[in-house]
Design an enzyme around this catalytic site. Structure first.
Site, PDB file in Angstrom:
ATOM      1  N   GLU A 184      53.256  60.342  33.916  1.00  0.00           N
ATOM      2  CA  GLU A 184      53.745  60.651  32.580  1.00  0.00           C
ATOM      3  C   GLU A 184      55.256  60.828  32.598  1.00  0.00           C
ATOM      4  OE1 GLU A 184      49.981  63.076  30.650  1.00  0.00           O
ATOM      5  OE2 GLU A 184      51.251  64.099  32.096  1.00  0.00           O
ATOM      6  N   ASP A 220      41.023  59.204  26.381  1.00  0.00           N
ATOM      7  CA  ASP A 220      39.594  59.008  26.606  1.00  0.00           C
ATOM      8  C   ASP A 220      38.823  59.852  25.608  1.00  0.00           C
ATOM      9  OD1 ASP A 220      38.630  61.671  28.371  1.00  0.00           O
ATOM     10  OD2 ASP A 220      40.749  61.160  28.550  1.00  0.00           O
TER      11      ASP A 220
END
Length: 225
Positions: free
Chosen positions: A12, A192
Site C-alpha cells: 500500500e 474483497d
C-alpha cells in the site's frame, strides 16, 4: 498543513508514493517513511503495520514525532455488503471485537467513545468534490482478525447493523488520534467481500490498479484542503 498518511502494508505504501510530488525517503525512530508534497501541503507517508497493536503503536509514535495537523489512514478493507472496488470514506469508526464486561457497550474501548468520529470537514469536502462513481460514506469496523466468512460479517452486523466495511487498523489509528486530539479520516477501497465467493482469493488478486483508486481520492482531498 502537515499531513500524515498511514497504510498497513508495504504494497500500500508503494502505491502512496505515486501521489507525492518531490518524494524522498526519511528515517524515523521505527524505520523509514516517504516524504513529499501534495499541492502546498507537506506529506509524510508511513507503514503502520497490520493489526490494532501495530497500528496504534506506530500511529502514536509518528504523531508524537511529526505533530501532523491531519492523519489519513488509507488502504484496503473487506466489504460488508458493498462491492469490490468501492471507495469508502468513513463517517464513523468502531471496534468489532472489544467488550469490557457487564455495564459497558460492546465495541467501546475503556475511556473512549463507542464511535470515533473523523474530521467532519474532510467528510464534507469529500462529498463536495468527489464525483466519480463508487464513492460511499459510512461505518468501518475494526478487529484483530481477517474476516473471511458470511457468519463473521453477520455477527458484526448484530452489533453494528450499518457496517459498510471491516479492517484491522482503522479504529486503533482513530483511538491514537482521539487521545492526541489529532483530526483524522479513514479512506479505504474494498478489496474483497467476505462470505461472497472466495474472498481470500479476491484479496490476493486485488493488487493491481484498483487500490490506486483510493489513493487518488486521498490526493484529490488533500489538493482541495
Amino acid at each position: 498543513m502537515k499531513i500524515l498518511i498511514l497504510a498497513a502494508m508495504d504494497k500500500e505504501l508503494q502505491l502512496i508514493k505515486n501521489i507525492l510530488d518531490n518524494p524522498e525517503v526519511l528515517s524515523y525512530e521505527n524505520g523509514l517513511l516517504e516524504h513529499g508534497t501534495i499541492s502546498a501541503h507537506e506529506v509524510y507517508a508511513a507503514k503502520c503495520g497490520i493489526g490494532k497493536v501495530n497500528a496504534a503503536l506506530n500511529a502514536s509514535m509518528l504523531i508524537k514525532e511529526f505533530n501532523p495537523d491531519l492523519v489519513i489512514n488509507s488502504g484496503v478493507a473487506g466489504g460488508a455488503g458493498i462491492p469490490i472496488g468501492s471507495v469508502l470514506v468513513a463517517d464513523r469508526v468502531a471496534y468489532d471485537d472489544v467488550w469490557c464486561g457487564p455495564g459497558t457497550n460492546y465495541g467501546q474501548a475503556d475511556g473512549c467513545p463507542l464511535f470515533f468520529t473523523p474530521a467532519p470537514n474532510i467528510i464534507q469536502l469529500a462529498k463536495t468534490i468527489v464525483n466519480e462513481g463508487g464513492i460511499r460514506f459510512g461505518l468501518i469496523c475494526t478487529g484483530d482478525k481477517f474476516i473471511s466468512t458470511h457468519e463473521e460479517i453477520q455477527f458484526i452486523r448484530t452489533k453494528f447493523p450499518d457496517v459498510q466495511a471491516v479492517d484491522m487498523e482503522s479504529a486503533a489509528i482513530a483511538q491514537a488520534c482521539y487521545t492526541s486530539s489529532t483530526p483524522f479520516n479513514i479512506i479505504r477501497v474494498v478489496s474483497d467481500t467476505p462470505g461472497e465467493g472466495e474472498n481470500i482469493s479476491q484479496y490476493q488478486n486485488f493488487w493491481q490498479e484498483a487500490p490506486q483508486k483510493t489513493f487518488n481520492v486521498v490526493k484529490m482531498l488533500i489538493e482541495n484542503l
